[in-house]
Design a protein around this motif. Structure first.
Motif, short mmCIF file in Angstrom:
data_model
loop_
_atom_site.label_atom_id
_atom_site.label_comp_id
_atom_site.label_asym_id
_atom_site.label_seq_id
_atom_site.Cartn_x
_atom_site.Cartn_y
_atom_site.Cartn_z
N ALA A 171 0.84 -1.21 0.03
CA ALA A 171 0.05 0.03 -0.02
C ALA A 171 0.80 1.32 -0.08
CB ALA A 171 -1.00 -0.01 1.08
N GLU A 172 2.04 1.13 0.21
CA GLU A 172 3.03 2.20 0.44
C GLU A 172 3.54 2.60 -1.14
OE1 GLU A 172 4.13 4.25 2.78
OE2 GLU A 172 2.31 3.01 4.08
N THR A 173 3.03 1.87 -1.87
CA THR A 173 3.71 1.91 -3.49
C THR A 173 3.47 3.41 -3.86
OG1 THR A 173 3.56 -0.25 -3.70
CG2 THR A 173 3.82 1.15 -5.70
N LEU A 174 1.95 3.81 -3.58
CA LEU A 174 1.37 5.08 -4.25
C LEU A 174 1.23 6.06 -3.07
CD1 LEU A 174 -0.85 3.87 -6.84
CD2 LEU A 174 1.48 4.65 -7.15
N ALA A 175 1.70 5.90 -1.88
CA ALA A 175 1.21 6.80 -0.78
C ALA A 175 2.41 7.75 -0.42
CB ALA A 175 1.24 5.76 0.59
N GLY A 176 2.19 8.66 0.39
CA GLY A 176 3.04 9.64 0.81
C GLY A 176 3.01 10.97 0.03
N TYR A 194 -4.33 -5.37 -5.03
CA TYR A 194 -5.50 -4.82 -4.39
C TYR A 194 -4.73 -3.63 -3.57
CZ TYR A 194 -10.39 -3.66 -3.86
OH TYR A 194 -11.48 -3.34 -3.92
N PRO A 195 -3.84 -4.24 -2.62
CA PRO A 195 -3.62 -2.99 -1.73
C PRO A 195 -2.58 -1.65 -2.41
CG PRO A 195 -2.91 -5.21 -0.84
CD PRO A 195 -3.41 -5.31 -2.01
N VAL A 196 -2.25 -1.86 -3.38
CA VAL A 196 -1.73 -0.67 -4.04
C VAL A 196 -2.37 0.38 -4.32
CG1 VAL A 196 -0.28 0.07 -6.08
CG2 VAL A 196 0.25 -2.25 -4.98
N PHE A 197 -3.72 0.00 -4.41
CA PHE A 197 -4.94 0.93 -4.82
C PHE A 197 -5.54 1.75 -3.60
CE2 PHE A 197 -4.86 -2.00 -8.16
CZ PHE A 197 -4.84 -1.30 -9.59
N ARG A 198 -5.08 1.33 -2.49
CA ARG A 198 -5.44 2.07 -1.24
C ARG A 198 -5.28 3.50 -1.21
NH1 ARG A 198 -3.28 -1.56 3.82
NH2 ARG A 198 -4.28 -3.68 3.25
N GLU A 201 -8.04 5.26 -2.96
CA GLU A 201 -9.37 5.39 -2.59
C GLU A 201 -9.62 6.34 -1.18
OE1 GLU A 201 -12.18 3.36 -2.69
OE2 GLU A 201 -11.21 2.32 -4.33
N GLY A 202 -8.23 6.82 -0.70
CA GLY A 202 -8.50 7.48 0.52
C GLY A 202 -7.67 8.89 0.63
N SER A 203 -6.55 9.11 -0.26
CA SER A 203 -5.57 10.14 -0.18
C SER A 203 -5.84 11.15 -1.20
CB SER A 203 -4.42 9.75 -0.12
OG SER A 203 -4.11 8.63 0.86
N MET A 204 -6.81 11.01 -2.04
CA MET A 204 -6.72 12.01 -3.22
C MET A 204 -7.96 13.04 -2.60
SD MET A 204 -6.50 9.91 -6.75
CE MET A 204 -8.34 9.50 -6.82
N THR A 205 -7.37 14.12 -2.08
CA THR A 205 -8.22 15.41 -1.54
C THR A 205 -7.68 16.55 -2.10
OG1 THR A 205 -6.49 15.20 0.54
CG2 THR A 205 -8.50 13.82 0.66
N GLY A 206 -6.65 16.61 -3.05
CA GLY A 206 -6.42 18.14 -3.54
C GLY A 206 -7.21 18.41 -4.61
N SER A 221 -11.38 -11.06 -11.47
CA SER A 221 -11.42 -10.31 -10.18
C SER A 221 -10.10 -9.48 -10.06
CB SER A 221 -11.51 -11.35 -9.23
OG SER A 221 -10.26 -12.08 -8.98
N GLY A 222 -10.42 -8.57 -9.12
CA GLY A 222 -9.33 -7.65 -8.62
C GLY A 222 -9.70 -6.17 -8.70
N TYR A 223 -9.02 -5.40 -8.50
CA TYR A 223 -9.52 -3.89 -8.44
C TYR A 223 -9.70 -3.14 -9.76
CZ TYR A 223 -9.52 1.01 -6.83
OH TYR A 223 -9.94 2.30 -6.72
N ALA A 224 -9.02 -3.75 -10.74
CA ALA A 224 -8.77 -3.19 -11.96
C ALA A 224 -10.43 -3.42 -12.41
CB ALA A 224 -8.00 -3.84 -12.88
N ILE A 225 -10.80 -4.70 -12.54
CA ILE A 225 -11.93 -5.22 -13.12
C ILE A 225 -13.36 -4.60 -12.38
CG2 ILE A 225 -12.43 -7.27 -11.93
CD1 ILE A 225 -13.09 -6.72 -15.66
#
Length: 235
Positions: A171-176, A194-198, A201-206, A221-225
């Motif tokens: 989940a840290e891949t795209l975080a920070g 799936y965790p990479v996309f976290r 889901e929660g940090s796009m507030t700009g 199955s998975g986030y993409a589909i």
């Protein structure tokens, strides 16, 4: 910056297809007289509508019905097979953000580093090389950036996934990152854990934070589909 150039960049920001036509200048053919296929134009216009709606909301401008329909969406999901031009579209969108958004941070990921090296990064280089941006945009192995800022504040960068890591580390891949203009590009997204996309889901507030998810329909199955099925309304 000259007044007319500022006006042109402002126009390009809201109209990515026009940016591609005038700045990227893809080759024209009898079959594709503008250099942009119908599918690519649809994607670019959708991307522009997302940018416009989010910027209007941030500025306190009254939103139209069309704006209201997209302003809360997370971004753009593109599902297609091979040879449809989606990788070119991804490269164009990265160059559009680097050219038209102020101080953007563009985080690019794929199921593995070699996939970024083999697909997205060469696409960005190809279109930058033949565009009017060659003197302005610097392309390096790990980062693409606006020359004037030396890769410090205005850039696209690779973020490699550690597939053997636990969910929290993935989940840290795209975080920070928290920026007014923050773009996530997820190529070959059906293979991304799936965790990479976290953060999406929660940090796009700009002011204008968006995700671009591209994939071939190879998994059921998975986030993409999910972006094309159960969570379709958010994309």
């Amino acid at each position: 910056m000259a007044k007319d150039l500022k006006a042109k960049i402002k126009e390009w920001l809201l109209h990515p297809a026009k940016f591609v036509e005038e700045a990227i200048r893809p080759p024209k053919t009898p079959e594709v007289p503008t250099g942009i296929t119908k599918q690519q134009r649809t994607a670019l216009e959708a991307w522009g509508s997302l940018i416009q709606a989010k910027l209007k909301r941030d500025a306190g401008v009254k939103l139209t019905e069309a704006d209201l329909a997209v302003v809360d969406k997370l971004g753009l999901s593109i599902q297609s097979g091979q040879g449809t031009g989606k990788d070119a579209t991804a490269g164009w969108i990265v160059l559009h953000a680097l050219s038209c958004m102020p101080f953007p941070k563009i985080l690019c990921t794929a199921p593995s580093g070699p996939q970024l090296d083999a697909v997205l990064w060469p696409e960005i280089h190809k279109w930058r090389r033949q565009s009017v941006l060659g003197e302005v945009i610097i392309h390096q192995a790990e980062k693409v950036y606006l020359k004037d800022y030396g890769g410090k504040e205005w850039f696209a960068v690779k973020r490699t996934i550690q597939k053997s890591a636990d969910a929290d580390l993935q989940a840290e891949t795209l975080a920070g990152f928290h920026e007014d203009f923050l773009i996530y590009v997820c190529d070959e997204a059906s293979g991304i854990p799936y965790p990479v996309f976290r953060p999406i889901e929660g940090s796009m507030t700009g002011k204008c934070n968006l995700a671009l998810v591209l994939f071939n329909p190879t998994k059921q199955s998975g986030y993409a589909i999910d972006t094309q099925t159960r969570d379709r309304e958010r994309w």
